[in-house]
Motif scaffolding. Sequence first.
Motif, PDB file in Angstrom:
ATOM      1  N   ARG A   1       0.814  -1.226   0.000  1.00  0.00           N
ATOM      2  CA  ARG A   1       0.000   0.000   0.000  1.00  0.00           C
ATOM      3  C   ARG A   1       0.838   1.262   0.000  1.00  0.00           C
ATOM      4  O   ARG A   1       0.500   2.237  -0.661  1.00  0.00           O
ATOM      5  CB  ARG A   1      -0.891   0.046   1.252  1.00  0.00           C
ATOM      6  CG  ARG A   1      -2.189  -0.641   1.180  1.00  0.00           C
ATOM      7  CD  ARG A   1      -3.078  -0.285   2.381  1.00  0.00           C
ATOM      8  NE  ARG A   1      -2.369  -0.164   3.644  1.00  0.00           N
ATOM      9  CZ  ARG A   1      -2.101  -1.181   4.479  1.00  0.00           C
ATOM     10  NH1 ARG A   1      -2.468  -2.391   4.178  1.00  0.00           N
ATOM     11  NH2 ARG A   1      -1.455  -0.969   5.603  1.00  0.00           N
ATOM     12  N   GLU A   2       1.919   1.266   0.785  1.00  0.00           N
ATOM     13  CA  GLU A   2       2.673   2.493   1.043  1.00  0.00           C
ATOM     14  C   GLU A   2       4.058   2.478   0.404  1.00  0.00           C
ATOM     15  O   GLU A   2       4.961   3.148   0.885  1.00  0.00           O
ATOM     16  CB  GLU A   2       2.797   2.699   2.549  1.00  0.00           C
ATOM     17  CG  GLU A   2       1.461   2.823   3.254  1.00  0.00           C
ATOM     18  CD  GLU A   2       1.585   2.958   4.763  1.00  0.00           C
ATOM     19  OE1 GLU A   2       2.682   3.305   5.259  1.00  0.00           O
ATOM     20  OE2 GLU A   2       0.582   2.703   5.450  1.00  0.00           O
ATOM     21  N   TYR A   3       4.235   1.750  -0.696  1.00  0.00           N
ATOM     22  CA  TYR A   3       5.556   1.584  -1.310  1.00  0.00           C
ATOM     23  C   TYR A   3       6.222   2.908  -1.669  1.00  0.00           C
ATOM     24  O   TYR A   3       7.438   3.012  -1.666  1.00  0.00           O
ATOM     25  CB  TYR A   3       5.461   0.696  -2.554  1.00  0.00           C
ATOM     26  CG  TYR A   3       4.674   1.315  -3.681  1.00  0.00           C
ATOM     27  CD1 TYR A   3       5.293   2.110  -4.631  1.00  0.00           C
ATOM     28  CD2 TYR A   3       3.304   1.116  -3.784  1.00  0.00           C
ATOM     29  CE1 TYR A   3       4.569   2.698  -5.649  1.00  0.00           C
ATOM     30  CE2 TYR A   3       2.578   1.690  -4.791  1.00  0.00           C
ATOM     31  CZ  TYR A   3       3.209   2.485  -5.731  1.00  0.00           C
ATOM     32  OH  TYR A   3       2.485   3.067  -6.729  1.00  0.00           O
TER      33      TYR A   3
ATOM     34  N   ASP B   1      10.976   2.067   6.703  1.00  0.00           N
ATOM     35  CA  ASP B   1      12.185   1.384   7.152  1.00  0.00           C
ATOM     36  C   ASP B   1      11.783   0.186   8.003  1.00  0.00           C
ATOM     37  O   ASP B   1      10.676   0.120   8.536  1.00  0.00           O
ATOM     38  CB  ASP B   1      13.132   2.323   7.903  1.00  0.00           C
ATOM     39  CG  ASP B   1      12.528   2.885   9.168  1.00  0.00           C
ATOM     40  OD1 ASP B   1      12.442   2.124  10.155  1.00  0.00           O
ATOM     41  OD2 ASP B   1      12.152   4.077   9.185  1.00  0.00           O
ATOM     42  N   VAL B   2      12.689  -0.752   8.120  1.00  0.00           N
ATOM     43  CA  VAL B   2      12.395  -2.015   8.795  1.00  0.00           C
ATOM     44  C   VAL B   2      12.048  -1.783  10.262  1.00  0.00           C
ATOM     45  O   VAL B   2      11.147  -2.438  10.795  1.00  0.00           O
ATOM     46  CB  VAL B   2      13.577  -2.992   8.640  1.00  0.00           C
ATOM     47  CG1 VAL B   2      13.339  -4.270   9.434  1.00  0.00           C
ATOM     48  CG2 VAL B   2      13.790  -3.333   7.173  1.00  0.00           C
TER      49      VAL B   2
ATOM     50  N   THR C   1      11.786  -2.742  -2.360  1.00  0.00           N
ATOM     51  CA  THR C   1      12.423  -2.240  -3.584  1.00  0.00           C
ATOM     52  C   THR C   1      11.891  -2.979  -4.813  1.00  0.00           C
ATOM     53  O   THR C   1      11.722  -2.364  -5.867  1.00  0.00           O
ATOM     54  CB  THR C   1      13.959  -2.314  -3.512  1.00  0.00           C
ATOM     55  OG1 THR C   1      14.360  -3.652  -3.258  1.00  0.00           O
ATOM     56  CG2 THR C   1      14.509  -1.395  -2.443  1.00  0.00           C
ATOM     57  N   ALA C   2      11.597  -4.263  -4.688  1.00  0.00           N
ATOM     58  CA  ALA C   2      11.013  -4.991  -5.821  1.00  0.00           C
ATOM     59  C   ALA C   2       9.642  -4.428  -6.185  1.00  0.00           C
ATOM     60  O   ALA C   2       9.324  -4.281  -7.369  1.00  0.00           O
ATOM     61  CB  ALA C   2      10.911  -6.479  -5.497  1.00  0.00           C
TER      62      ALA C   2
ATOM     63  N   VAL D   1       7.648   6.436  -7.216  1.00  0.00           N
ATOM     64  CA  VAL D   1       7.632   5.203  -6.425  1.00  0.00           C
ATOM     65  C   VAL D   1       8.457   5.317  -5.151  1.00  0.00           C
ATOM     66  O   VAL D   1       8.620   4.337  -4.422  1.00  0.00           O
ATOM     67  CB  VAL D   1       8.075   3.976  -7.252  1.00  0.00           C
ATOM     68  CG1 VAL D   1       7.125   3.762  -8.421  1.00  0.00           C
ATOM     69  CG2 VAL D   1       9.513   4.083  -7.705  1.00  0.00           C
ATOM     70  N   GLY D   2       9.019   6.506  -4.883  1.00  0.00           N
ATOM     71  CA  GLY D   2       9.706   6.731  -3.617  1.00  0.00           C
ATOM     72  C   GLY D   2      11.171   6.355  -3.588  1.00  0.00           C
ATOM     73  O   GLY D   2      11.702   6.082  -2.507  1.00  0.00           O
TER      74      GLY D   2
END
Length: 142
Positions: free
Chosen positions: A31-33, A38-39, A70-71, A95-96
């Motif tokens: 949803r938030e790509y 961050d992890v 990233t994918a 895409v950020g």
Amino acid sequence: MCHPSWARARAEAQRLSDLARLRRVRDRIDREYARPLDVVALARGVGMAAGQLGREFRLAYGDSPYGYLTARRIERAAAFLRCGALGVAEARLAVGCPSPAAFDARFTELVGMPPAEYRRLVRRAVGPVRIREAPATEPQLA
């Protein structure tokens, strides 16, 4: 002392709970790509330690949370480039991905060619794809 079947049931319930938390992380990434993720923040959102999230996510989905993110970003960027509405820099930002070098390297790794070459080949093959909005319709009352 716990009965063995209770211990198994409790372990299975914990495993299902962990899988549900991992699915929430994956769904949030989907949803938030385009947002900065961050992890540590993803792990905090599901009540896990970052290291635990990384290990369990990789076991469940075959990639780290960052690799999955990233994918997804590259997948979305490729879609933007296919439709021809955006150039490479605009797609990268949409895409950020803040780093052009990292974007180009990951895109090339996943798609097999640099994004500019991909855009050229796709545009040459099919031309730009026009996206039209569906005509607005009024809801029908029965």
